[in-house]
Design a protein around this motif. Sequence first.
Motif, PDB file in Angstrom:
ATOM      1  N   MET A 186      34.696  33.513  35.822  1.00 40.58           N
ATOM      2  CA  MET A 186      34.849  33.624  34.392  1.00 40.58           C
ATOM      3  C   MET A 186      35.892  34.688  34.065  1.00 40.58           C
ATOM      4  O   MET A 186      35.962  35.710  34.720  1.00 40.58           O
ATOM      5  CB  MET A 186      33.513  34.004  33.779  1.00 40.58           C
ATOM      6  CG  MET A 186      33.179  33.242  32.567  1.00 40.58           C
ATOM      7  SD  MET A 186      31.569  33.690  31.930  1.00 40.58           S
ATOM      8  CE  MET A 186      31.239  32.135  31.203  1.00 40.58           C
ATOM      9  N   THR A 187      36.647  34.450  33.048  1.00 42.29           N
ATOM     10  CA  THR A 187      37.664  35.421  32.670  1.00 42.29           C
ATOM     11  C   THR A 187      37.040  36.554  31.878  1.00 42.29           C
ATOM     12  O   THR A 187      35.940  36.427  31.337  1.00 42.29           O
ATOM     13  CB  THR A 187      38.757  34.747  31.809  1.00 42.29           C
ATOM     14  OG1 THR A 187      38.155  34.213  30.635  1.00 42.29           O
ATOM     15  CG2 THR A 187      39.438  33.635  32.577  1.00 42.29           C
ATOM     16  N   GLU A 188      37.755  37.643  31.811  1.00 39.31           N
ATOM     17  CA  GLU A 188      37.285  38.801  31.058  1.00 39.31           C
ATOM     18  C   GLU A 188      38.262  39.090  29.930  1.00 39.31           C
ATOM     19  O   GLU A 188      39.460  38.820  30.035  1.00 39.31           O
ATOM     20  CB  GLU A 188      37.165  40.012  31.970  1.00 39.31           C
ATOM     21  CG  GLU A 188      36.061  39.875  32.996  1.00 39.31           C
ATOM     22  CD  GLU A 188      35.819  41.165  33.754  1.00 39.31           C
ATOM     23  OE1 GLU A 188      36.664  42.072  33.696  1.00 39.31           O
ATOM     24  OE2 GLU A 188      34.762  41.249  34.407  1.00 39.31           O
ATOM     25  N   ILE A 189      37.729  39.643  28.857  1.00 38.24           N
ATOM     26  CA  ILE A 189      38.559  40.048  27.727  1.00 38.24           C
ATOM     27  C   ILE A 189      38.286  41.517  27.432  1.00 38.24           C
ATOM     28  O   ILE A 189      37.185  42.011  27.654  1.00 38.24           O
ATOM     29  CB  ILE A 189      38.296  39.190  26.469  1.00 38.24           C
ATOM     30  CG1 ILE A 189      36.818  39.205  26.078  1.00 38.24           C
ATOM     31  CG2 ILE A 189      38.753  37.770  26.681  1.00 38.24           C
ATOM     32  CD1 ILE A 189      36.515  38.511  24.779  1.00 38.24           C
ATOM     33  N   LYS A 190      39.314  42.195  26.938  1.00 40.93           N
ATOM     34  CA  LYS A 190      39.177  43.592  26.529  1.00 40.93           C
ATOM     35  C   LYS A 190      39.193  43.634  25.010  1.00 40.93           C
ATOM     36  O   LYS A 190      40.060  43.039  24.371  1.00 40.93           O
ATOM     37  CB  LYS A 190      40.315  44.437  27.089  1.00 40.93           C
ATOM     38  CG  LYS A 190      40.246  44.631  28.576  1.00 40.93           C
ATOM     39  CD  LYS A 190      41.342  45.541  29.042  1.00 40.93           C
ATOM     40  CE  LYS A 190      41.266  45.723  30.541  1.00 40.93           C
ATOM     41  NZ  LYS A 190      42.327  46.607  31.025  1.00 40.93           N
TER      42      LYS A 190
ATOM     43  N   THR B 204      35.348  46.051  28.216  1.00 46.29           N
ATOM     44  CA  THR B 204      35.630  44.775  28.858  1.00 46.29           C
ATOM     45  C   THR B 204      34.365  43.931  28.881  1.00 46.29           C
ATOM     46  O   THR B 204      33.288  44.424  29.209  1.00 46.29           O
ATOM     47  CB  THR B 204      36.127  45.007  30.293  1.00 46.29           C
ATOM     48  OG1 THR B 204      37.260  45.869  30.245  1.00 46.29           O
ATOM     49  CG2 THR B 204      36.529  43.700  30.947  1.00 46.29           C
TER      50      THR B 204
ATOM     51  N   LYS C 200      32.765  39.675  29.613  1.00 48.98           N
ATOM     52  CA  LYS C 200      32.999  38.315  30.073  1.00 48.98           C
ATOM     53  C   LYS C 200      33.281  37.455  28.849  1.00 48.98           C
ATOM     54  O   LYS C 200      32.707  37.662  27.785  1.00 48.98           O
ATOM     55  CB  LYS C 200      31.785  37.780  30.816  1.00 48.98           C
ATOM     56  CG  LYS C 200      31.577  38.441  32.144  1.00 48.98           C
ATOM     57  CD  LYS C 200      30.433  37.822  32.881  1.00 48.98           C
ATOM     58  CE  LYS C 200      30.257  38.507  34.219  1.00 48.98           C
ATOM     59  NZ  LYS C 200      29.092  37.993  34.938  1.00 48.98           N
ATOM     60  N   ASP C 201      34.181  36.510  29.001  1.00 46.32           N
ATOM     61  CA  ASP C 201      34.594  35.660  27.883  1.00 46.32           C
ATOM     62  C   ASP C 201      33.558  34.556  27.671  1.00 46.32           C
ATOM     63  O   ASP C 201      33.651  33.484  28.248  1.00 46.32           O
ATOM     64  CB  ASP C 201      35.970  35.073  28.166  1.00 46.32           C
ATOM     65  CG  ASP C 201      36.570  34.420  26.947  1.00 46.32           C
ATOM     66  OD1 ASP C 201      35.986  34.530  25.861  1.00 46.32           O
ATOM     67  OD2 ASP C 201      37.643  33.801  27.075  1.00 46.32           O
ATOM     68  N   THR C 202      32.559  34.856  26.837  1.00 43.95           N
ATOM     69  CA  THR C 202      31.504  33.889  26.527  1.00 43.95           C
ATOM     70  C   THR C 202      31.544  33.542  25.046  1.00 43.95           C
ATOM     71  O   THR C 202      32.116  34.299  24.240  1.00 43.95           O
ATOM     72  CB  THR C 202      30.122  34.471  26.867  1.00 43.95           C
ATOM     73  OG1 THR C 202      29.900  35.623  26.050  1.00 43.95           O
ATOM     74  CG2 THR C 202      30.016  34.850  28.332  1.00 43.95           C
TER      75      THR C 202
ATOM     76  N   ARG D 161      32.662  35.926  21.771  1.00 46.53           N
ATOM     77  CA  ARG D 161      33.686  35.427  20.844  1.00 46.53           C
ATOM     78  C   ARG D 161      33.150  35.360  19.422  1.00 46.53           C
ATOM     79  O   ARG D 161      33.868  35.639  18.465  1.00 46.53           O
ATOM     80  CB  ARG D 161      34.175  34.045  21.284  1.00 46.53           C
ATOM     81  CG  ARG D 161      35.027  34.058  22.512  1.00 46.53           C
ATOM     82  CD  ARG D 161      36.381  34.610  22.189  1.00 46.53           C
ATOM     83  NE  ARG D 161      37.217  34.617  23.380  1.00 46.53           N
ATOM     84  CZ  ARG D 161      38.493  34.926  23.355  1.00 46.53           C
ATOM     85  NH1 ARG D 161      39.073  35.257  22.226  1.00 46.53           N
ATOM     86  NH2 ARG D 161      39.187  34.934  24.467  1.00 46.53           N
TER      87      ARG D 161
ATOM     88  N   ASP E 211      45.269  42.644  25.974  1.00 44.70           N
ATOM     89  CA  ASP E 211      45.530  42.083  27.304  1.00 44.70           C
ATOM     90  C   ASP E 211      45.311  43.103  28.390  1.00 44.70           C
ATOM     91  O   ASP E 211      45.485  44.234  28.281  1.00 44.70           O
ATOM     92  CB  ASP E 211      46.963  41.564  27.398  1.00 44.70           C
ATOM     93  CG  ASP E 211      47.104  40.269  26.636  1.00 44.70           C
ATOM     94  OD1 ASP E 211      46.096  39.576  26.442  1.00 44.70           O
ATOM     95  OD2 ASP E 211      48.243  39.968  26.241  1.00 44.70           O
TER      96      ASP E 211
END
Length: 58
Positions: A1-5, A36, A38-40, A44, A58
């Motif tokens: 899974m990607t991560e977002i800050k 940071t 997880k992109d869930t 969002r 980024d």
Amino acid sequence: MTEIKVKLMRSRIGTTPAQRKLLDSLGLKCREMVKTFKDTPAIRGIIAKVSHLVAVVD
């Protein structure tokens, strides 16, 4: 899974209690703080509710 800050760009002063609870759930307490996640869809959704206060970095 990607991560977002997520970065808190504006102060919590003057926000509604509901917005403060959302910022607390993200763990953002002071300006310029970056966390940071997880992109869930849940994260969002929180970001969408306080999009005028935070920025995705980024």
